[in-house]
Write a protein that holds these residues in place. Structure first.
Motif, PDB file in Angstrom:
ATOM      1  N   MET A 212       0.775  -1.135   0.020  1.00  0.00           N
ATOM      2  CA  MET A 212       0.105  -0.039  -0.037  1.00  0.00           C
ATOM      3  C   MET A 212       0.830   1.254   0.021  1.00  0.00           C
ATOM      4  O   MET A 212       1.859   1.293   0.754  1.00  0.00           O
ATOM      5  CB  MET A 212      -0.945   0.027   1.223  1.00  0.00           C
TER       6      MET A 212
ATOM      7  N   ILE B 259      -1.836   5.672   2.552  1.00  0.00           N
ATOM      8  CA  ILE B 259      -3.051   4.911   2.696  1.00  0.00           C
ATOM      9  C   ILE B 259      -2.822   3.943   4.034  1.00  0.00           C
ATOM     10  O   ILE B 259      -3.770   3.969   5.112  1.00  0.00           O
ATOM     11  CB  ILE B 259      -3.347   3.685   1.494  1.00  0.00           C
ATOM     12  N   GLN B 260      -1.444   3.687   4.313  1.00  0.00           N
ATOM     13  CA  GLN B 260      -0.949   2.852   5.299  1.00  0.00           C
ATOM     14  C   GLN B 260      -1.486   3.965   6.718  1.00  0.00           C
ATOM     15  O   GLN B 260      -1.819   3.373   7.660  1.00  0.00           O
ATOM     16  CB  GLN B 260       0.313   2.684   5.468  1.00  0.00           C
TER      17      GLN B 260
END
Length: 62
Positions: free
Chosen positions: A21, A25-26
């Motif tokens: 990712m 997003i993480q």
């Protein structure tokens, strides 16, 4: 309940692909997961970094 079952499946899937990712997003998933669970932040971060060492990102420029 279906919600709990699907949340567990989605959570496991997110952990499985964590290293693939993008960082933003993480961070969004991590912050959402840790909302109201501040005591678990370090343990989850360690788990994710142990499973996906390449996600050990440098600090953001300040």
């Amino acid at each position: 309940m279906a919600d709990e079952r699907f949340a567990k499946l989605l959570g496991q899937a997110a952990m499985d692909v964590w290293g693939d990712m993008p960082r933003d997003i993480q961070e969004a998933l991590f912050e959402t997961a840790m909302k109201d669970h501040a005591g678990d932040r370090e343990a989850l971060a360690r788990l994710l970094h142990d499973r996906h060492p390449r996600t050990a990102h440098p600090a953001k420029p300040g």
